[in-house]
Design an enzyme around this catalytic site. Structure first.
Site, PDB file in Angstrom:
ATOM      1  CG  ASN A  60      18.135  55.464 -13.788  1.00 11.70           C
ATOM      2  OD1 ASN A  60      17.847  54.401 -13.232  1.00 11.70           O
ATOM      3  ND2 ASN A  60      18.228  55.585 -15.089  1.00 11.70           N
ATOM      4  CB  THR A  99      62.289  49.967  13.227  1.00 11.66           C
ATOM      5  OG1 THR A  99      63.605  49.570  13.619  1.00 11.66           O
ATOM      6  CG2 THR A  99      61.992  51.349  13.817  1.00 11.66           C
ATOM      7  CG  HIS A 100      63.348  46.563  10.433  1.00  9.22           C
ATOM      8  ND1 HIS A 100      63.341  46.577   9.056  1.00  9.22           N
ATOM      9  CD2 HIS A 100      63.946  47.729  10.808  1.00  9.22           C
ATOM     10  CE1 HIS A 100      63.932  47.677   8.620  1.00  9.22           C
ATOM     11  NE2 HIS A 100      64.295  48.404   9.672  1.00  9.22           N
ATOM     12  CB  SER A 109      41.048  26.644  23.373  1.00  4.42           C
ATOM     13  OG  SER A 109      41.182  25.304  22.897  1.00  4.42           O
ATOM     14  CE  LYS A 121      45.121  28.684  22.394  1.00  7.72           C
ATOM     15  NZ  LYS A 121      46.227  29.070  21.532  1.00  7.72           N
ATOM     16  CG  ASN A 146      42.483  31.547  21.707  1.00 10.18           C
ATOM     17  OD1 ASN A 146      43.688  31.523  21.981  1.00 10.18           O
ATOM     18  ND2 ASN A 146      41.774  30.459  21.466  1.00 10.18           N
ATOM     19  CD  GLU A 159      42.964  35.352  16.624  1.00  8.09           C
ATOM     20  OE1 GLU A 159      43.513  34.400  16.040  1.00  8.09           O
ATOM     21  OE2 GLU A 159      42.319  35.204  17.677  1.00  8.09           O
ATOM     22  CE1 TYR A 188      21.260  52.423 -11.612  1.00 10.02           C
ATOM     23  CE2 TYR A 188      20.150  51.257 -13.406  1.00 10.02           C
ATOM     24  CZ  TYR A 188      20.522  51.342 -12.071  1.00 10.02           C
ATOM     25  OH  TYR A 188      20.170  50.339 -11.204  1.00 10.02           O
ATOM     26  CD  GLN A 196      19.146  46.152  -8.024  1.00 10.10           C
ATOM     27  OE1 GLN A 196      18.231  46.919  -8.291  1.00 10.10           O
ATOM     28  NE2 GLN A 196      19.076  44.848  -8.255  1.00 10.10           N
ATOM     29  CE  LYS A 236      20.675  50.361  -3.969  1.00  6.45           C
ATOM     30  NZ  LYS A 236      21.553  50.572  -5.117  1.00  6.45           N
TER      31      LYS A 236
HETATM   32  N1  ARG Z   1      17.219  49.265  -7.548  1.00  4.86           N
HETATM   33  C1  ARG Z   1      17.891  50.068  -8.514  1.00  4.86           C
HETATM   34  C2  ARG Z   1      19.322  50.340  -8.058  1.00  4.86           C
HETATM   35  O1  ARG Z   1      19.573  50.171  -6.915  1.00  4.86           O
HETATM   36  C3  ARG Z   1      17.168  51.353  -8.720  1.00  4.86           C
HETATM   37  C4  ARG Z   1      17.405  51.979 -10.038  1.00  4.86           C
HETATM   38  C5  ARG Z   1      16.736  51.228 -11.095  1.00  4.86           C
HETATM   39  N2  ARG Z   1      16.832  51.879 -12.338  1.00  4.86           N
HETATM   40  C6  ARG Z   1      16.600  51.268 -13.481  1.00  4.86           C
HETATM   41  N3  ARG Z   1      16.770  51.930 -14.544  1.00  4.86           N
HETATM   42  N4  ARG Z   1      16.189  50.020 -13.517  1.00  4.86           N
HETATM   43  O2  ARG Z   1      20.194  50.689  -8.815  1.00  4.86           O
END
Ligand code: ARG
Length: 467
Positions: free
Chosen positions: A117, A162-163, A285, A291, A293, A298, A325, A330, A333
């Site tokens: 953690n 503007t607008h 295109s 075209k 593009n 976009e 926690y 998890q 990420k």
């Molecule tokens: N892979 C976990 C995460 O990204 C790591 C922490 C895991 N902790 C736990 N108490 N299982 O959050």
């Protein structure tokens, strides 16, 4: 279940008699995503082991073996030969298990006075800090590209809107510099949040309550570049506002990128025809041979929406978690990596478009003159020369615009003197002479205004800041 001695069961299996279900393992594994934290994980583990040795929790010999082992693992990962396995869930367990495989007993001592953690909170924070700083540098590249183009087009006249209705003539340089200001605030927000994140180090908070080992948290905080150890172990493992702040900042910056992208789309359309993207940044295109593009622009708009959604998603994940926690965290990420990856690609594409886009001076000027864009200049003349109160000048000018429309004259400066004087006999040739787009932009020379001179001044100011 694998026959490998690196199996997940080795890391926390003592309590269990049966193996986890396949789908349990699949939902739990994050290695495919969090392997990107390998540098931070190794750095964190090296600091932790050095501290454990310095405080006598492990021996110097064990620390040396751990340091060496981690270096070798770093080399394995960098060269692509590290045997990642989903059975070991995440990057932390993959590296730790490999360490033990390489150096034996000493590897099993690394996790003393630590939990995944505080480990993951530390690794992830280090990653976000680094990515935020790199993003700040990316934004600088974009700012430089914009300033170069603004310099080249300091006195090119275009319509200001503007607008999305023609408002007043402005200079293209001024318009481009508007984005430089926005990206500066974005950059400062990102760097500022990174500084804030670097204040407190989670490492040593352990699972949530701290630890009974005599650790030295000041030492690990310093080794990892933080200002101080986190003052509350529960907060340190439960909080992800450093990532939320980064995503919020990133999504604001993406919004600015998206507005510029939107203008690229408009400007390069046949209807505006203000600019043309280079071949490098245009797409064709499959059916319409004519075209060109603006796909990259976009996609920047679309990716900006997704980056905003990444912030919303992480915020929603965190907001209903009781302390401390929970595994929900998890998922932080994947969202954060995706947002930073998308942003970085968007900036690169935008730099490419900005650097190579060609503007059409005549089209910009013609558009600037349409829509009676110099009406305010006439009102200002009435105020300045005849001391007419502004509201009254506004009224008189409005009637002149109506007359120009009625007689079918597209620009106020082209309207006959008799038409001006039919509305107000005090209007002279001197007033009409001011109603060109060039005179209009030149006159707006208040600080921060659109006059070419002011634009060149701001270009110089930015160049000094970049130096
Ligand atoms: N892979 C976990 C995460 O990204 C790591 C922490 C895991 N902790 C736990 N108490 N299982 O959050």
């Amino acid at each position: 279940m694998s026959t490998s001695d690196l199996s997940g069961q080795k890391m926390w299996g003592g309590r269990f008699a049966a193996q986890p279900a396949d789908a349990m393992q699949a939902i739990n594994a994050s290695i495919d995503v969090d392997k990107r934290l390998w540098r931070e994980d190794i750095e964190g583990s090296q600091a932790h082991a050095a501290m454990l040795a310095a405080t006598g929790v492990i021996t110097r010999e064990d620390n040396e073996a751990i340091q060496r082992g981690l270096e070798q693992i770093a080399a394995e990962i960098a060269t692509g030969v590290f045997p990642f396995t989903a059975e070991l869930e995440d990057i932390h367990l993959n590296i730790e298990a490999r360490l033990t495989e390489r150096i034996g007993e000493a590897g099993k001592r690394l996790h003393t006075a630590r939990s995944r953690n505080d480990q993951v909170a530390t690794d992830f924070k280090l990653w976000v800090i680094r990515a935020s700083r790199e993003t700040g540098a990316d934004l600088r590249r974009l700012q430089k590209a914009l300033v170069t183009r603004a310099d080249q087009h300091a006195d090119w006249v275009m319509p200001g809107f503007t607008h999305l209705q023609t408002a007043q003539p402005i200079t293209l340089g001024h318009h481009l510099l508007a984005y430089v200001s926005m990206f500066e605030r974005d950059r400062v927000r990102l760097i500022g949040a990174a500084l804030e994140a670097a204040w407190e180090c989670p490492l040593g908070s352990a699972a949530l309550a701290g630890t009974s080992y005599p650790i030295n948290r000041d030492m690990t905080a310093e080794l990892l570049g933080f200002h101080a150890p986190a003052a509350n172990s529960i907060d340190a493992v439960a909080s992800r506002d450093f990532a939320l702040a980064a995503l919020a900042n990133l999504s604001i910056a993406a919004t600015h990128l998206s507005r510029l992208a939107e203008e690229v789309v408009l400007w390069t359309s046949a209807q505006f025809a203000f600019a043309q993207l280079s071949d490098q940044w245009s797409t064709g295109s499959s059916i319409m041979p004519q075209k060109r593009n603006p796909d990259a622009a976009e996609l920047i708009r679309a990716k900006a929406a997704r980056i905003g959604a990444d912030f919303v998603a992480l915020n929603a994940i965190v907001q209903k978690l009781p302390l401390a926690y929970a595994k929900d965290l998890q998922e932080d990420k994947a969202l954060t990596f995706a947002a930073f990856d998308a942003f970085s690609l968007c900036v690169t594409a935008m730099v490419g478009m900005v650097e190579t886009m060609r503007f059409d001076r005549a089209a910009l000027r013609a558009a600037a003159a349409r829509g009676y864009s110099t009406a305010t200049d006439l009102a200002d003349w009435l105020v300045r020369e005849l001391k007419v109160p502004f509201r009254e000048a506004h009224e008189i000018t409005g009637r002149i615009v109506r007359r120009a429309e009625a007689v079918g004259v597209a620009e106020l400066g082209l309207l006959g003197m008799d038409d001006f004087q039919a509305v107000d006999p005090r209007i002279t040739e001197a007033a009409r002479a001011l109603l060109t787009v060039e005179k209009s932009v030149e006159s707006r020379d208040s600080y921060g205004g659109t006059a070419p001179q002011r634009v060149r001044e701001q270009v110089e100011r930015w160049k000094e800041m970049f130096a």
